[in-house]
Design a protein around this motif. Structure first.
Motif, PDB file in Angstrom:
ATOM      1  N   VAL A  56       0.858  -1.182   0.000  1.00 35.25           N
ATOM      2  CA  VAL A  56       0.000   0.000   0.000  1.00 35.25           C
ATOM      3  C   VAL A  56       0.894   1.232   0.000  1.00 35.25           C
ATOM      4  O   VAL A  56       1.821   1.337   0.819  1.00 35.25           O
ATOM      5  N   GLU A  57       0.633   2.149  -0.924  1.00 34.22           N
ATOM      6  CA  GLU A  57       1.503   3.325  -1.043  1.00 34.22           C
ATOM      7  C   GLU A  57       1.380   4.239   0.160  1.00 34.22           C
ATOM      8  O   GLU A  57       2.364   4.783   0.639  1.00 34.22           O
ATOM      9  N   ARG A  58       0.171   4.445   0.663  1.00 33.95           N
ATOM     10  CA  ARG A  58      -0.033   5.298   1.818  1.00 33.95           C
ATOM     11  C   ARG A  58      -1.261   4.807   2.570  1.00 33.95           C
ATOM     12  O   ARG A  58      -2.161   4.213   1.997  1.00 33.95           O
ATOM     13  N   PHE A  59      -1.273   5.060   3.875  1.00 38.74           N
ATOM     14  CA  PHE A  59      -2.395   4.610   4.695  1.00 38.74           C
ATOM     15  C   PHE A  59      -3.536   5.616   4.655  1.00 38.74           C
ATOM     16  O   PHE A  59      -3.352   6.804   4.929  1.00 38.74           O
ATOM     17  N   ASP A  60      -4.710   5.141   4.282  1.00 40.55           N
ATOM     18  CA  ASP A  60      -5.951   5.893   4.393  1.00 40.55           C
ATOM     19  C   ASP A  60      -6.927   4.975   5.121  1.00 40.55           C
ATOM     20  O   ASP A  60      -7.114   3.818   4.702  1.00 40.55           O
ATOM     21  N   PRO A  61      -7.521   5.418   6.228  1.00 37.97           N
ATOM     22  CA  PRO A  61      -8.344   4.522   7.043  1.00 37.97           C
ATOM     23  C   PRO A  61      -9.387   3.738   6.251  1.00 37.97           C
ATOM     24  O   PRO A  61      -9.488   2.510   6.385  1.00 37.97           O
ATOM     25  N   HIS A  62     -10.154   4.424   5.410  1.00 42.94           N
ATOM     26  CA  HIS A  62     -11.230   3.747   4.686  1.00 42.94           C
ATOM     27  C   HIS A  62     -10.706   2.958   3.490  1.00 42.94           C
ATOM     28  O   HIS A  62     -11.085   1.807   3.266  1.00 42.94           O
ATOM     29  N   GLU A  63      -9.812   3.582   2.711  1.00 42.29           N
ATOM     30  CA  GLU A  63      -9.302   2.907   1.513  1.00 42.29           C
ATOM     31  C   GLU A  63      -8.504   1.657   1.872  1.00 42.29           C
ATOM     32  O   GLU A  63      -8.562   0.646   1.152  1.00 42.29           O
ATOM     33  N   THR A  64      -7.746   1.722   2.958  1.00 41.29           N
ATOM     34  CA  THR A  64      -6.976   0.542   3.373  1.00 41.29           C
ATOM     35  C   THR A  64      -7.905  -0.588   3.797  1.00 41.29           C
ATOM     36  O   THR A  64      -7.664  -1.762   3.483  1.00 41.29           O
ATOM     37  N   LEU A  65      -8.989  -0.258   4.491  1.00 43.76           N
ATOM     38  CA  LEU A  65      -9.973  -1.276   4.857  1.00 43.76           C
ATOM     39  C   LEU A  65     -10.582  -1.920   3.616  1.00 43.76           C
ATOM     40  O   LEU A  65     -10.764  -3.148   3.554  1.00 43.76           O
ATOM     41  N   SER A  66     -10.910  -1.114   2.618  1.00 42.33           N
ATOM     42  CA  SER A  66     -11.477  -1.648   1.382  1.00 42.33           C
ATOM     43  C   SER A  66     -10.492  -2.565   0.671  1.00 42.33           C
ATOM     44  O   SER A  66     -10.873  -3.611   0.118  1.00 42.33           O
ATOM     45  N   LEU A  67      -9.210  -2.187   0.701  1.00 39.84           N
ATOM     46  CA  LEU A  67      -8.178  -3.019   0.075  1.00 39.84           C
ATOM     47  C   LEU A  67      -8.038  -4.347   0.805  1.00 39.84           C
ATOM     48  O   LEU A  67      -7.900  -5.407   0.175  1.00 39.84           O
ATOM     49  N   ILE A  68      -8.070  -4.315   2.138  1.00 36.11           N
ATOM     50  CA  ILE A  68      -8.001  -5.553   2.923  1.00 36.11           C
ATOM     51  C   ILE A  68      -9.143  -6.480   2.538  1.00 36.11           C
ATOM     52  O   ILE A  68      -8.964  -7.695   2.376  1.00 36.11           O
ATOM     53  N   ASP A  69     -10.334  -5.890   2.365  1.00 35.28           N
ATOM     54  CA  ASP A  69     -11.519  -6.656   1.964  1.00 35.28           C
ATOM     55  C   ASP A  69     -11.360  -7.202   0.550  1.00 35.28           C
ATOM     56  O   ASP A  69     -11.557  -8.402   0.296  1.00 35.28           O
ATOM     57  N   ASP A  70     -10.975  -6.347  -0.394  1.00 31.27           N
ATOM     58  CA  ASP A  70     -10.868  -6.752  -1.804  1.00 31.27           C
ATOM     59  C   ASP A  70      -9.812  -7.825  -2.027  1.00 31.27           C
ATOM     60  O   ASP A  70      -9.999  -8.749  -2.843  1.00 31.27           O
ATOM     61  N   GLU A  71      -8.678  -7.705  -1.319  1.00 32.14           N
ATOM     62  CA  GLU A  71      -7.560  -8.631  -1.526  1.00 32.14           C
ATOM     63  C   GLU A  71      -7.611  -9.826  -0.575  1.00 32.14           C
ATOM     64  O   GLU A  71      -6.721 -10.677  -0.604  1.00 32.14           O
ATOM     65  N   ALA A  72      -8.634  -9.867   0.289  1.00 34.87           N
ATOM     66  CA  ALA A  72      -8.797 -10.954   1.260  1.00 34.87           C
ATOM     67  C   ALA A  72      -7.534 -11.151   2.101  1.00 34.87           C
ATOM     68  O   ALA A  72      -7.039 -12.278   2.260  1.00 34.87           O
ATOM     69  N   CYS A  73      -7.021 -10.043   2.635  1.00 37.95           N
ATOM     70  CA  CYS A  73      -5.834 -10.126   3.486  1.00 37.95           C
ATOM     71  C   CYS A  73      -6.156 -10.939   4.736  1.00 37.95           C
ATOM     72  O   CYS A  73      -7.202 -10.749   5.365  1.00 37.95           O
ATOM     73  N   SER A  74      -5.251 -11.817   5.106  1.00 36.88           N
ATOM     74  CA  SER A  74      -5.463 -12.668   6.279  1.00 36.88           C
ATOM     75  C   SER A  74      -4.598 -12.255   7.469  1.00 36.88           C
ATOM     76  O   SER A  74      -4.929 -12.555   8.612  1.00 36.88           O
TER      77      SER A  74
END
Length: 334
Positions: A56-74
């Motif tokens: 992740v290039e930079r932390f954004d509270p909402h966008e990072t959460l969406s990325l975790i969801d989209d990429e199925a981070c474990s």
């Protein structure tokens, strides 16, 4: 830090049960790779286990959460300020549906934050104690026999801990002491001449104070050093003081850390500027710091004072300034 030390820490972490990472994990890479936590604990761990890393290039509270969801981070390694940002996020548990483990490091995480997050998401949060000089992981709550509020866990396999008092001997009874570490993950000394590395027996003094319970779990008490940790990043007060001293009109300055709900600690500068308008000199200091210092090193607050408390030898009594900040945080000062 040598390659030997970095690789040793990767193997020590890999020996932890239950494991922090599996080969089939998808790991969030939001921590900066110029920080040893992001570089070795995250990137190094991913390479060691042949897992997948989502950078992740930079932390954004909402966008990072969406990325975790989209990429199925474990596995989600983060720093403590992230938990404060996520408190206001809706559907937090839904976004983190694929996450099996959250790891927190680089600065202490309050027991209250752990309790809130676990209650809100059902996901366990494990934290540890580490230092750049230790490559960086020293302890983890994954090594503990059970959850203990305030604990940063037990030593990793292959890492030894002990406490010493000011004479270098074990503290009496349950008194806290300075934490010393021994293990193959330790650095060899500070650049350029290898000074202040481990002693002849392999022990290195961290400058941190804590106590160990009967199970070997470590609890941090304070820091002997004056290091300020902002969002997990080290801020050396002398560096900030040197920059502020360059501002015309500043006669003396003392920089300390104070508690901050979002960043863990914040930088506060007390400065002496006789004859200067407080608002004008404070603005001049902010502008100069903005040009000369990274954002996390800049003072969050500037106090222009008539005098700085000093010892008879002329050293600023930073303990008294910290006392002022503690009273301010308790609402006893405006």
């Amino acid at each position: 830090l040598t390659h030997r030390a970095l690789l040793a820490n990767l193997e020590q972490v890999a020996d932890v049960e239950p494991p922090m990472m599996h080969g089939d994990d998808v790991v969030l890479g939001v921590l900066p790779l110029f920080h040893v936590y992001g570089l070795n604990a995250v990137l190094g761990g991913v390479l060691r286990h042949r897992a997948r890393l989502v950078l992740v290039e930079r932390f954004d509270p909402h966008e990072t959460l969406s990325l975790i969801d989209d990429e199925a981070c474990s596995v989600v390694p983060v720093a403590p300020p992230v938990f404060a940002y996520w408190r206001t996020e809706e559907d937090l548990a839904v976004h983190l549906g694929a996450v099996r483990l959250v790891l927190s490091g680089s600065a202490p995480l309050s027991a209250e934050a752990v309790e809130w997050f676990t209650a809100a998401t059902g996901i366990p949060v494990h934290q540890g104690y580490g230092l750049t000089e230790a490559s960086p992981v020293v302890t983890s709550t994954l090594c503990s026999s059970g959850a203990k509020p305030g604990s940063v866990g037990a030593a990793l396999p292959g890492v030894e801990l002990r406490l010493v008092d000011e004479t270098g001997h074990p503290p009496e009874g349950e008194d806290p002491g300075e934490i010393q570490v021994r293990g193959a993950n330790l650095f060899s000394g500070y650049w350029p001449d290898g000074d202040a590395g481990p002693d002849d027996e392999g022990w290195w003094s961290t400058g941190d104070v804590g106590f160990l319970d009967e199970d070997g779990d470590l609890f941090l008490v304070d820091r002997l050093k004056e290091l300020v940790i902002v969002s997990g990043f080290n801020v050396y007060p002398t560096e900030v003081e040197d920059v502020i001293s360059e501002v015309e009109g500043v006669e003396d300055v003392a920089v300390i850390g104070t508690d901050d709900d979002e960043t863990g600690e914040a930088v506060v500068a007390y400065l002496l500027a006789p004859g200067a308008d407080p608002a004008t000199i404070a603005e001049a200091v902010r502008e100069h710091c903005a040009a000369r210092l990274a954002r996390f090193k800049r003072p969050a607050r500037i106090e222009v004072v008539d005098e700085l408390p000093k010892t008879v030898t002329g050293k600023v009594q930073k303990g008294r300034l910290r006392g002022i900040e503690r009273r301010r945080n308790l609402g006893l000062l405006e």
